[in-house]
Write a protein that holds these residues in place. Structure first.
Motif, PDB file in Angstrom:
ATOM      1  N   ALA A 165      -4.883  17.556 -23.730  1.00  0.00           N
ATOM      2  CA  ALA A 165      -6.332  17.369 -23.872  1.00  0.00           C
ATOM      3  C   ALA A 165      -6.683  17.181 -25.345  1.00  0.00           C
ATOM      4  CB  ALA A 165      -7.066  18.589 -23.311  1.00  0.00           C
ATOM      5  N   HIS A 169     -18.372  17.218 -25.563  1.00  0.00           N
ATOM      6  CA  HIS A 169     -17.123  17.047 -24.823  1.00  0.00           C
ATOM      7  C   HIS A 169     -16.389  15.824 -25.356  1.00  0.00           C
ATOM      8  CE1 HIS A 169     -19.739  19.172 -21.877  1.00  0.00           C
ATOM      9  NE2 HIS A 169     -18.631  19.855 -21.674  1.00  0.00           N
ATOM     10  N   LYS A 215     -10.143  16.736 -20.656  1.00  0.00           N
ATOM     11  CA  LYS A 215     -11.433  16.919 -21.321  1.00  0.00           C
ATOM     12  C   LYS A 215     -11.434  18.244 -22.074  1.00  0.00           C
ATOM     13  CE  LYS A 215     -16.153  15.931 -19.922  1.00  0.00           C
ATOM     14  NZ  LYS A 215     -17.082  15.829 -18.807  1.00  0.00           N
ATOM     15  N   VAL A 259     -11.098   8.516 -27.627  1.00  0.00           N
ATOM     16  CA  VAL A 259     -11.730   9.444 -26.686  1.00  0.00           C
ATOM     17  C   VAL A 259     -13.168   8.999 -26.469  1.00  0.00           C
ATOM     18  CG1 VAL A 259     -10.295  11.421 -27.314  1.00  0.00           C
ATOM     19  CG2 VAL A 259     -12.443  11.019 -28.523  1.00  0.00           C
ATOM     20  N   GLY A 267      -8.214  11.458 -18.406  1.00  0.00           N
ATOM     21  CA  GLY A 267      -9.119  12.389 -17.741  1.00  0.00           C
ATOM     22  C   GLY A 267      -9.092  13.800 -18.293  1.00  0.00           C
ATOM     23  N   ALA A 277     -13.263  13.336 -23.883  1.00  0.00           N
ATOM     24  CA  ALA A 277     -12.400  13.031 -22.739  1.00  0.00           C
ATOM     25  C   ALA A 277     -11.478  11.875 -23.108  1.00  0.00           C
ATOM     26  CB  ALA A 277     -13.240  12.665 -21.516  1.00  0.00           C
ATOM     27  N   ASP A 278     -10.180  12.030 -22.770  1.00  0.00           N
ATOM     28  CA  ASP A 278      -9.256  10.933 -23.051  1.00  0.00           C
ATOM     29  C   ASP A 278      -9.137  10.023 -21.829  1.00  0.00           C
ATOM     30  OD1 ASP A 278      -7.491  12.158 -21.268  1.00  0.00           O
ATOM     31  OD2 ASP A 278      -6.236  13.010 -22.842  1.00  0.00           O
TER      32      ASP A 278
END
Length: 189
Positions: free
Chosen positions: A86, A170, A178, A120, A176, A172-173
């Motif tokens: 993550a 947040h 996060k 991201v 998915g 998120a890559d």
């Protein structure tokens, strides 16, 4: 009559062989399990703790042996998870803001890194009471950021009766994963 006896004799011999086979089929695995279990427990308790938690200074009292079994299984569960890591995200902002000042704008920095991705997607929001105010559009570089990278966001202080501003962001890559970061900025410097 002679034929009946030989059939009955064959049948009894066949049943006897099946019974012997079943006894061995049931008893042999049971014996293997019973005989190998003490050896497995010894190898688990003597080999695993020194190799896995090398920096663990716990083996003081024997009551922790049952507790030691729990942490040694944890890394195996983690290794079975997907290899995707993550993103790491941090928020940085002013030590305090004055909502009564003429320019009631706040500027924060969003630092993100991800060891196994190149970009991201960010979001930013302020939590005011029960309401979540979306501030993603105030991210100056836009919601997509190349990593490692730092984005900035400038926005007006949302009206709140709290004595602080709570920001949540947040990252998120593409796979998915996060991550979340929060920043509390007190009012009245």
């Amino acid at each position: 009559m002679g034929m009946m006896r030989s059939r009955r004799g064959n049948r009894q011999r066949y049943i006897r062989w099946i019974a012997v086979f079943l006894v061995f089929a049931v008893a042999l695995p049971f014996a293997v399990v019973v005989l190998s279990q003490p050896g497995d427990e010894e190898t688990n308790s003597t080999i695993e703790p020194p190799t896995q938690p090398t920096e663990k200074p716990i083996p003081v009292n024997s009551q922790d042996e049952s507790v030691d079994v729990q942490p040694t299984t944890l890394p195996f569960v983690i290794e079975q998870a997907p290899n995707n890591k993550a993103p790491q995200i941090t928020l940085d902002g002013p030590d305090c803001v004055d909502p009564l000042s003429e320019s009631n704008l706040v500027t924060i920095a969003i630092s993100v890194n991800d060891v196994d991705d190149t970009s991201v997607v960010l979001d930013l929001s302020a939590l005011v009471g029960e309401e979540n105010i979306d501030l993603t559009s105030s991210i100056n570089e836009g919601p997509e950021l190349g990593v490692p990278g730092i984005a900035s966001a400038t926005f007006p202080i949302p009206p709140t009766e709290e004595s602080y501003l709570l920001l949540i962001s947040h990252a998120a890559d593409a796979d998915g994963a996060k991550s979340e970061a929060a920043l509390v900025i007190p009012f009245r410097c």
